[in-house]
Design a protein around this motif. Structure first.
Motif, PDB file in Angstrom:
ATOM      1  N   CYS A 180       0.833  -1.216   0.000  1.00  0.00           N
ATOM      2  CA  CYS A 180       0.000   0.000   0.000  1.00  0.00           C
ATOM      3  C   CYS A 180       0.860   1.255   0.000  1.00  0.00           C
ATOM      4  O   CYS A 180       0.561   2.227  -0.719  1.00  0.00           O
ATOM      5  CB  CYS A 180      -0.921  -0.004   1.217  1.00  0.00           C
ATOM      6  N   THR A 181       1.950   1.267   0.775  1.00  0.00           N
ATOM      7  CA  THR A 181       2.810   2.452   0.782  1.00  0.00           C
ATOM      8  C   THR A 181       3.551   2.594  -0.543  1.00  0.00           C
ATOM      9  O   THR A 181       3.819   3.720  -0.984  1.00  0.00           O
ATOM     10  CB  THR A 181       3.821   2.387   1.933  1.00  0.00           C
ATOM     11  N   ALA A 182       3.879   1.459  -1.188  1.00  0.00           N
ATOM     12  CA  ALA A 182       4.503   1.540  -2.513  1.00  0.00           C
ATOM     13  C   ALA A 182       3.544   2.167  -3.514  1.00  0.00           C
ATOM     14  O   ALA A 182       3.936   3.034  -4.321  1.00  0.00           O
ATOM     15  CB  ALA A 182       4.925   0.146  -2.980  1.00  0.00           C
ATOM     16  N   VAL A 183       2.281   1.744  -3.478  1.00  0.00           N
ATOM     17  CA  VAL A 183       1.272   2.313  -4.369  1.00  0.00           C
ATOM     18  C   VAL A 183       1.118   3.807  -4.107  1.00  0.00           C
ATOM     19  O   VAL A 183       1.100   4.630  -5.041  1.00  0.00           O
ATOM     20  CB  VAL A 183      -0.074   1.581  -4.200  1.00  0.00           C
ATOM     21  N   MET A 184       1.024   4.181  -2.826  1.00  0.00           N
ATOM     22  CA  MET A 184       0.822   5.590  -2.494  1.00  0.00           C
ATOM     23  C   MET A 184       2.052   6.427  -2.826  1.00  0.00           C
ATOM     24  O   MET A 184       1.935   7.587  -3.249  1.00  0.00           O
ATOM     25  CB  MET A 184       0.445   5.722  -1.013  1.00  0.00           C
ATOM     26  N   GLY A 185       3.246   5.849  -2.645  1.00  0.00           N
ATOM     27  CA  GLY A 185       4.456   6.580  -3.011  1.00  0.00           C
ATOM     28  C   GLY A 185       4.561   6.807  -4.509  1.00  0.00           C
ATOM     29  O   GLY A 185       4.911   7.912  -4.964  1.00  0.00           O
ATOM     30  N   THR A 204       8.139  -0.517  -7.218  1.00  0.00           N
ATOM     31  CA  THR A 204       9.110   0.566  -7.064  1.00  0.00           C
ATOM     32  C   THR A 204      10.473   0.217  -7.666  1.00  0.00           C
ATOM     33  O   THR A 204      11.408   1.023  -7.551  1.00  0.00           O
ATOM     34  CB  THR A 204       9.306   0.895  -5.573  1.00  0.00           C
ATOM     35  N   SER A 205      10.580  -0.991  -8.254  1.00  0.00           N
ATOM     36  CA  SER A 205      11.866  -1.471  -8.804  1.00  0.00           C
ATOM     37  C   SER A 205      12.960  -1.480  -7.740  1.00  0.00           C
ATOM     38  O   SER A 205      14.141  -1.259  -8.030  1.00  0.00           O
ATOM     39  CB  SER A 205      12.299  -0.604  -9.990  1.00  0.00           C
ATOM     40  N   GLY A 206      12.534  -1.703  -6.508  1.00  0.00           N
ATOM     41  CA  GLY A 206      13.500  -1.774  -5.420  1.00  0.00           C
ATOM     42  C   GLY A 206      14.057  -0.445  -4.971  1.00  0.00           C
ATOM     43  O   GLY A 206      15.011  -0.397  -4.182  1.00  0.00           O
ATOM     44  N   GLN A 207      13.469   0.655  -5.420  1.00  0.00           N
ATOM     45  CA  GLN A 207      13.997   1.978  -5.094  1.00  0.00           C
ATOM     46  C   GLN A 207      13.253   2.593  -3.912  1.00  0.00           C
ATOM     47  O   GLN A 207      12.096   2.267  -3.640  1.00  0.00           O
ATOM     48  CB  GLN A 207      13.867   2.907  -6.303  1.00  0.00           C
ATOM     49  N   THR A 208      13.929   3.487  -3.229  1.00  0.00           N
ATOM     50  CA  THR A 208      13.276   4.308  -2.211  1.00  0.00           C
ATOM     51  C   THR A 208      12.521   5.432  -2.907  1.00  0.00           C
ATOM     52  O   THR A 208      13.092   6.136  -3.752  1.00  0.00           O
ATOM     53  CB  THR A 208      14.314   4.885  -1.237  1.00  0.00           C
ATOM     54  N   ILE A 209      11.245   5.588  -2.591  1.00  0.00           N
ATOM     55  CA  ILE A 209      10.382   6.553  -3.282  1.00  0.00           C
ATOM     56  C   ILE A 209      10.148   7.769  -2.391  1.00  0.00           C
ATOM     57  O   ILE A 209       9.700   7.643  -1.254  1.00  0.00           O
ATOM     58  CB  ILE A 209       9.040   5.908  -3.668  1.00  0.00           C
TER      59      ILE A 209
END
Length: 467
Positions: free
Chosen positions: A127-132, A201-206
């Protein structure tokens, strides 16, 4: 006089009543009937004296958790030379507890219905990945909404909650309609959703995330001194009115109540706890160097002598809102009655007409929404989405619910208990971090506390006769 016994957490009441004179005559042996009848009519039965503790009718489980919390605080405060109970640390402790506590309120429903959810940490990460991604890439690039638009945080949160509901509901469908054990479904979800978040996120910090969104993290988003007192006083008045109204309702329907003085003592303790909490948070002030940069924005004429309090964080207000809503669902709605009835006896609940399969879908969907809310708080506090966000949160959430008194056998659990459990867990971790305990040892302690809490719960039920 026998104490009223409540089953299924106050949903269904089996109220034991004093033995009436008529019942005593009917159960008396025939050869003693006349003599016992005469004694019953002529000799009044003296009222049993109740201790102060019984007159207050305090929840022993809640008192135990409060006692454990205070012991932990005192031990770590002594161990850290008084740094643990400072306003600054208490402020940090509250905002660190919020994310796990929000998810723990939903875990209560899952465990009460005799299921388990091991995927909450991974679901939070998805969920945080989607929101980021929505804030930084998808909405600006695909929808043409500029970064910094006031629409971005609210669209992001709405779609994040929808994502959590859909994933949670899908897992509930597999459990309820396909008959796959919840342990297996959510264990698979733990692996799947953690890596779905990584893939998105392809493993990245967003980041960095939207400024308005970050306010929900609780560090920069606070009410300040004045509005904290306004909210605190309003909450104290509402709590007092609610407790007294509950007493009047019981009297109107003929239920036994505490003495008026005992009710006033409970109300006074509640008001004191609320106002004391607000006072502690208001005692934590912004650093002078931060205020000096823009003292006019804080309503000061000059930088010298300008003090600004943090007050209540927005994330804590969000937790209070979730706690109230979940408590109302658990105690005042048909859905709550169905949840506790199903946990108490699934077969009887199904035979009585409750659609237990669809109920399972609803419960897991609720947990999904709460995971998304917890993700909002967690990512906003960091200011970024990271790949390891929510790691081991499933351990902390389950432990919080169990420490808070939710029975693994189902049918029993409270929302406030889960929140206190989360606070105890975070206090342990925060205290150990302050005294320099390494992370692996912290997890060892948390695991040991979880096992100990379950053992205490089992012994408590044996002694009290609770199921």
């Amino acid at each position: 006089m026998p104490r009223p016994a409540y089953t299924l957490a106050g949903v269904f009441f089996s109220r034991s009543r004093p033995l009436r004179r008529r019942d005593a005559l009917q159960t008396t042996p025939l050869h003693l009937g006349a003599r016992m009848s005469d004694q019953t009519e002529s000799t009044p039965v003296p009222a049993q004296k109740r201790s102060l503790f019984k007159q207050l009718e305090l929840d022993t489980r809640l008192l135990g958790m409060i006692g454990a919390f205070f012991v932990i605080c005192l031990v770590f405060n002594f161990w850290t030379d008084g740094r643990f109970l400072t306003p600054r640390n208490i402020f940090n402790l509250t905002i660190q507890t919020v994310s796990v506590a929000i998810m723990a309120t939903g875990m209560v429903f899952v465990i009460v219905t005799r299921h388990i959810d091991l995927s909450v940490g991974a679901l939070l990460a998805t969920c945080t990945a989607v929101m980021g991604m929505l804030q930084t890439r998808w909405l600006p690039n695909m929808m043409g909404i500029e970064i910094g638009s006031p629409l971005i945080p609210w669209i992001t949160i709405g779609l994040g909650l929808l994502t959590g509901a859909v994933i949670g509901g899908m897992q509930g469908w597999l459990v309820g309609y396909r008959g796959i054990p919840a342990f297996i479904v959510t264990l698979g979800g733990l692996l799947v959703w953690r890596n779905v978040g990584w893939y998105l996120t392809s493993g990245q910090t967003i980041g960095p995330l939207d400024d308005t969104y970050i306010l929900f993290g609780g560090i920069t988003g606070t009410l300040g001194w004045f509005w904290s007192w306004v909210i605190g006083i309003a909450a104290a008045v509402a709590a007092a009115v609610g407790l007294w109204s509950g007493r009047r309702t019981k009297v109107r329907h003929g239920f036994p109540v505490k003495p008026a003085w005992a009710e006033m003592v409970v109300i006074a303790i509640t008001i004191g706890a609320i106002l004391g909490f607000v006072a502690v948070l208001n005692a934590y002030e912004l650093p002078e160097r931060v205020v000096a940069r823009d003292f006019a924005a804080y309503g000061c004429v000059q930088a010298e002598g300008c003090t600004v309090a943090y007050g209540i964080p927005y994330s804590v207000l969000l937790l209070i809102f979730v706690a109230v809503v979940m408590t109302v669902i658990a105690t005042r709605t048909r859905l709550g009655r169905y949840i506790f009835a199903t946990g108490g006896n699934p077969d009887a609940a199904s035979l009585s007409g409750i659609n237990t399969r669809f109920l399972t879908v609803k419960i897991f969907a609720i947990v999904g929404v709460l995971c998304a809310l917890g993700g909002v708080v967690a990512s906003a506090r960091l200011g970024y989405h990271t790949n390891d966000i929510g790691t081991l949160d499933e351990l902390r959430v389950i432990a919080a619910a169990v420490i808070g008194g939710t029975a693994l056998s189902g049918g029993i659990g409270t929302i406030y208990g889960a929140i206190f459990g989360a606070l105890i867990m975070q206090s342990l971790q925060s205290g150990m971090a302050m005294v320099g305990v390494d992370a692996p040892y912290q997890n060892i302690v948390v695991g040991a506390v979880l096992v100990f809490a379950v053992w205490v719960d089992i012994e408590y039920r044996k002694r009290t006769g609770a199921k």
